[in-house]
Design a protein around this motif. Structure first.
Motif, short mmCIF file in Angstrom:
data_model
loop_
_atom_site.label_atom_id
_atom_site.label_comp_id
_atom_site.label_asym_id
_atom_site.label_seq_id
_atom_site.Cartn_x
_atom_site.Cartn_y
_atom_site.Cartn_z
N TRP A 1 -71.69 -23.99 -33.16
CA TRP A 1 -71.87 -22.87 -34.07
C TRP A 1 -72.17 -21.57 -33.34
CZ3 TRP A 1 -70.39 -22.13 -38.81
CH2 TRP A 1 -70.21 -23.22 -39.66
N GLU B 1 -66.99 -13.45 -49.05
CA GLU B 1 -65.93 -14.27 -48.48
C GLU B 1 -66.46 -15.21 -47.41
OE1 GLU B 1 -62.71 -11.96 -47.07
OE2 GLU B 1 -62.13 -11.21 -49.04
N HIS B 2 -67.49 -14.78 -46.69
CA HIS B 2 -68.10 -15.59 -45.63
C HIS B 2 -69.61 -15.59 -45.83
CE1 HIS B 2 -64.19 -15.51 -43.66
NE2 HIS B 2 -64.19 -14.21 -43.79
N VAL B 3 -70.27 -16.60 -45.28
CA VAL B 3 -71.73 -16.69 -45.41
C VAL B 3 -72.36 -15.49 -44.71
CG1 VAL B 3 -73.77 -18.05 -44.89
CG2 VAL B 3 -71.63 -19.20 -45.48
N THR B 4 -73.21 -14.78 -45.44
CA THR B 4 -73.84 -13.58 -44.90
C THR B 4 -75.17 -13.34 -45.59
OG1 THR B 4 -73.54 -11.22 -44.48
CG2 THR B 4 -72.66 -12.06 -46.54
N TRP C 1 -76.47 -18.65 -39.33
CA TRP C 1 -76.46 -17.52 -40.25
C TRP C 1 -77.72 -16.67 -40.15
CZ3 TRP C 1 -74.99 -22.24 -43.26
CH2 TRP C 1 -73.62 -22.50 -43.10
N ALA D 1 -72.23 -16.15 -50.31
CA ALA D 1 -71.15 -17.00 -49.81
C ALA D 1 -70.10 -17.17 -50.91
CB ALA D 1 -71.68 -18.36 -49.36
N VAL D 2 -68.99 -17.81 -50.55
CA VAL D 2 -67.84 -17.89 -51.44
C VAL D 2 -68.11 -18.75 -52.67
CG1 VAL D 2 -66.80 -19.88 -50.28
CG2 VAL D 2 -65.34 -18.21 -51.45
N TYR E 1 -71.70 -13.49 -54.38
CA TYR E 1 -70.40 -13.84 -53.80
C TYR E 1 -70.14 -13.04 -52.53
CZ TYR E 1 -65.40 -13.69 -52.91
OH TYR E 1 -64.17 -13.74 -52.29
N THR F 1 -78.90 -15.27 -49.62
CA THR F 1 -77.66 -15.67 -48.97
C THR F 1 -76.48 -15.40 -49.90
OG1 THR F 1 -78.80 -17.35 -47.68
CG2 THR F 1 -76.41 -17.59 -47.90
#
Length: 329
Positions: free
Chosen positions: A145, A279-282, A215, A255-256, A277, A253
């Motif tokens: 990762w 597109e990527h974990v952020t 993350w 994420a999608v 929401y 958090t």
């Protein structure tokens, strides 16, 4: 019911007999970027592959084993054995640091915290040994990762008619235990960690601690609510030392497959719903939730699932890394 029969006696060596082999190879200072296939071993001739042991020195608590095993039989262009992750190959998942012992797969060492330090796992192909007539090549993808430097070594076990393989002679450099730099887990100063909050009530689903260092969660963990639907509610208790008026800054958090939620603090609604929401974990920087009167002791954060973004994968998940409190005069 399982029944069997065995006999013992002198073995007459014949054309079907195979020698047992066990050989070791190592590589220090492997860069995890770009991702690569790391060769466990390549064997020529006829034989049967029966297992291996992997040792890895990991300088971070982050998970190192997303890579897939790829086993090529008799010169295949594409591997007929193509796995779904190192942890699946070794008989466990979710990068568990817990030690376990079973008949054909084991994790005999995992220093921790989490996946930091030295780890040793093994897998034996007893009922599922892998035969080959001309050759076998075993590659394991290095999929970590984080972009770090790791060290690893592997012992292979197989039966074969000959000793044709690609193992180099063992040298003195291999007889060391790789040193691992000390690693501290970063925490946001003053944060009320989501994973430390008490689950007061939950209408449906599962609220638990999720651990990941990919993350950049404070402390490497969050409280994670899954398997719930629209209208379900979760109440979390968080502790405050002194009563007063506080501005609350959240770290949620995104994420999608995360949902849209509404919030209440001690029964006072937060003005707007929050769309989690992405597109990527952020963990994006967010506006304060508002100013609230908090009591000394336990206060309540209520989360209600309102729906999901049209672009989201329906899942309605929710994750809270932490809350920060700023006292208001």
């Amino acid at each position: 019911t399982l029944r069997g029969q065995w006999t013992a006696g002198p073995w007459n060596w014949d054309d079907n007999s195979l020698y047992f082999h066990a050989k070791w190879r190592y590589e220090w200072q492997i860069d995890t970027r770009p991702r690569q296939d790391w060769n466990y071993g390549t064997f020529e001739g006829q034989g049967r592959y029966v297992g291996n042991m992997l040792a890895i020195a990991n300088p971070t608590p982050a998970w190192w084993g997303e890579g897939d095993e790829k086993i090529y039989i008799d010169g295949e262009d594409f591997p007929s054995h193509f796995g779904t992750g190192t942890e699946d190959y070794y008989g466990y998942a979710w990068c568990s640091p817990e030690l376990f012992t079973h008949a054909y797969h084991n994790q005999s060492r995992c220093d921790g915290p989490h996946n930091y330090g030295h780890t040793s796992v093994n897998r034996f192909h007893i009922m599922d040994d892998i035969p080959y007539n001309e050759s076998l090549r075993f590659d394991m993808e290095v999929w970590h990762w984080e972009e770090v430097i790791i060290d690893q070594a592997v012992i292979n076990y197989w039966y074969a008619r000959n000793n044709d393989d690609n193992f180099a002679p063992i040298d003195a450099d291999g007889f060391i235990v790789p040193e691992i730099p000390e690693h501290s887990i970063a925490r946001v100063e003053g944060a009320l960690e989501g994973e430390d909050m008490r689950v007061i009530a939950i209408s449906d689903g599962n609220a638990r601690t999720q651990t990941s260092f990919a993350w950049e969660w404070s402390g490497g963990e969050q409280v994670w609510w899954t398997e719930a639907g629209v209208g379900d509610q979760l109440e979390l208790g968080f502790e405050v030392e002194e009563a007063g008026r506080y501005r609350i800054l959240p770290s949620f958090t995104h994420a999608v497959d995360y949902g849209i939620v509404s919030l209440e603090i001690n029964g006072q609604p937060v003005a707007e719903t929050i769309d989690l929401y992405a597109e990527h974990v952020t963990n994006p920087e967010m506006e304060p939730l508002g100013i609230f009167d908090l009591e000394a002791g336990e206060n309540i954060l209520k989360v209600t699932i309102e729906g999901h973004n049209p672009e989201a994968v329906p899942g309605y998940m929710f994750g809270l890394d932490y809350l920060l409190l700023e006292e208001v005069e």
